[in-house]
Write a protein that holds these residues in place. Structure first.
Motif, short mmCIF file in Angstrom:
data_model
loop_
_atom_site.label_atom_id
_atom_site.label_comp_id
_atom_site.label_asym_id
_atom_site.label_seq_id
_atom_site.Cartn_x
_atom_site.Cartn_y
_atom_site.Cartn_z
N VAL A 77 0.87 -1.24 0.00
CA VAL A 77 0.07 -0.16 -0.19
C VAL A 77 0.83 1.17 -0.03
O VAL A 77 1.99 1.53 0.83
CB VAL A 77 -1.00 -0.05 1.26
CG1 VAL A 77 -0.39 -0.15 2.64
CG2 VAL A 77 -1.75 1.28 1.10
N GLY A 78 0.51 2.21 -0.90
CA GLY A 78 1.43 3.34 -1.04
C GLY A 78 0.52 4.49 -1.73
O GLY A 78 -0.55 4.19 -2.24
N GLY A 79 1.30 5.63 -1.89
CA GLY A 79 0.87 6.73 -2.75
C GLY A 79 1.49 7.82 -2.39
O GLY A 79 2.99 7.93 -2.30
N LEU A 80 0.81 8.98 -2.52
CA LEU A 80 1.69 10.48 -2.31
C LEU A 80 0.91 11.13 -1.13
O LEU A 80 0.01 10.94 -0.84
CB LEU A 80 1.39 11.23 -3.55
CG LEU A 80 1.99 10.70 -5.15
CD1 LEU A 80 1.49 11.58 -6.00
CD2 LEU A 80 3.49 10.87 -4.87
N VAL A 81 1.91 12.08 -0.47
CA VAL A 81 1.15 12.94 0.25
C VAL A 81 1.83 14.22 -0.30
O VAL A 81 2.58 14.69 -0.75
CB VAL A 81 1.94 12.96 1.64
CG1 VAL A 81 1.31 13.74 2.62
CG2 VAL A 81 1.75 11.50 2.15
N LEU A 82 0.53 15.00 -0.59
CA LEU A 82 0.56 16.39 -1.14
C LEU A 82 0.01 17.47 -0.28
O LEU A 82 -0.69 17.07 0.46
CB LEU A 82 -0.40 16.46 -2.48
CG LEU A 82 0.09 15.40 -3.52
CD1 LEU A 82 -1.10 14.95 -4.45
CD2 LEU A 82 1.34 15.40 -4.28
N GLY A 83 0.41 18.54 -0.66
CA GLY A 83 -0.13 19.89 0.19
C GLY A 83 -1.24 20.45 -0.76
O GLY A 83 -1.52 19.87 -1.73
N ARG A 84 -2.05 21.35 -0.20
CA ARG A 84 -3.08 21.83 -1.01
C ARG A 84 -2.76 22.70 -2.31
O ARG A 84 -3.49 22.70 -3.29
CB ARG A 84 -3.74 22.91 -0.19
CG ARG A 84 -4.72 22.45 1.08
CD ARG A 84 -5.46 23.75 1.48
NE ARG A 84 -4.50 24.64 2.20
CZ ARG A 84 -4.82 25.21 3.52
NH1 ARG A 84 -5.84 24.61 4.10
NH2 ARG A 84 -3.86 25.82 4.04
#
Length: 197
Positions: A77-84
């Motif tokens: 399981v994974g992905g990205l962490v983004l800001g607004r």
């Protein structure tokens, strides 16, 4: 429904950049669901949810939660962490915990508990198993995210197609993972958008 250009670019970049995609057969990769809502697609920040009664602080720093003799369907399981602002957020603490294949939480040790930090491109990933069910809840994983010098966001991630989703009073479809694979190996992704930037 037409995908935005941003969503198409994000999906292509994510599938090509996450390390787990290379370890999953092409057939399973092709069955990936629609990309999780990303910033810029009018979905706002990732919804907060309760941490539940089974959170334990000071989980070990590790990307693999697998241990010898552990049963259950393997899951990356994974992905990205983004800001607004749609920019990747590096060095975000991502703390993950969930039940084992039988629906039990380890409340004495740190089995199926761990944390890591996003890389320079905002990527996160864990190797674990698909959590089991326990009474009163649908299948889910707990996550805490904390960017440097910022507030913690606590939430939960859910699995699509679960009968329990409709009955779970906490379930939120905005927190659905995109999942592909079979009973031996699955991959899932979720892109978090945090209220920073």
């Amino acid at each position: 429904m037409m995908k935005s250009r941003r969503a198409l670019l994000l999906q292509a970049a994510l599938l090509g950049s996450l390390p787990f995609a290379a370890h999953v057969p092409a057939q399973a990769q092709q069955r990936l669901l629609e990309p999780t809502p990303a910033c810029g697609d009018d979905h706002g920040v990732t919804p907060e949810q309760t941490e539940g009664p089974y959170f334990k602080p000071q989980s070990p720093l590790r990307a693999s939660l697998l241990e010898a003799g552990m049963t259950g369907t393997r899951l990356r399981v994974g992905g990205l962490v983004l800001g607004r602002n749609c920019r990747p957020l590096p060095n975000v603490l991502v703390d993950l915990w969930h039940a084992d294949a039988a629906g039990q939480y380890d409340n004495t040790g740190y089995r199926l508990r761990g944390h890591q930090f996003t890389d320079a491109q905002g990527r996160w990933q864990f190797e674990t198993i698909v959590p089991g069910l326990y009474p009163g809840r649908t299948r889910h994983m707990h996550v805490k995210l904390q960017p440097p010098r910022s507030d913690i966001l606590t939430t939960q991630l859910y699995f699509p197609g679960e009968a329990g989703n409709a009955r779970d009073r906490i379930f939120d479809r905005r927190l659905l993972l995109s999942v592909a694979g079979d009973q031996d190996q699955a991959i899932a992704r979720y892109d978090f958008v945090l209220p920073v930037g």
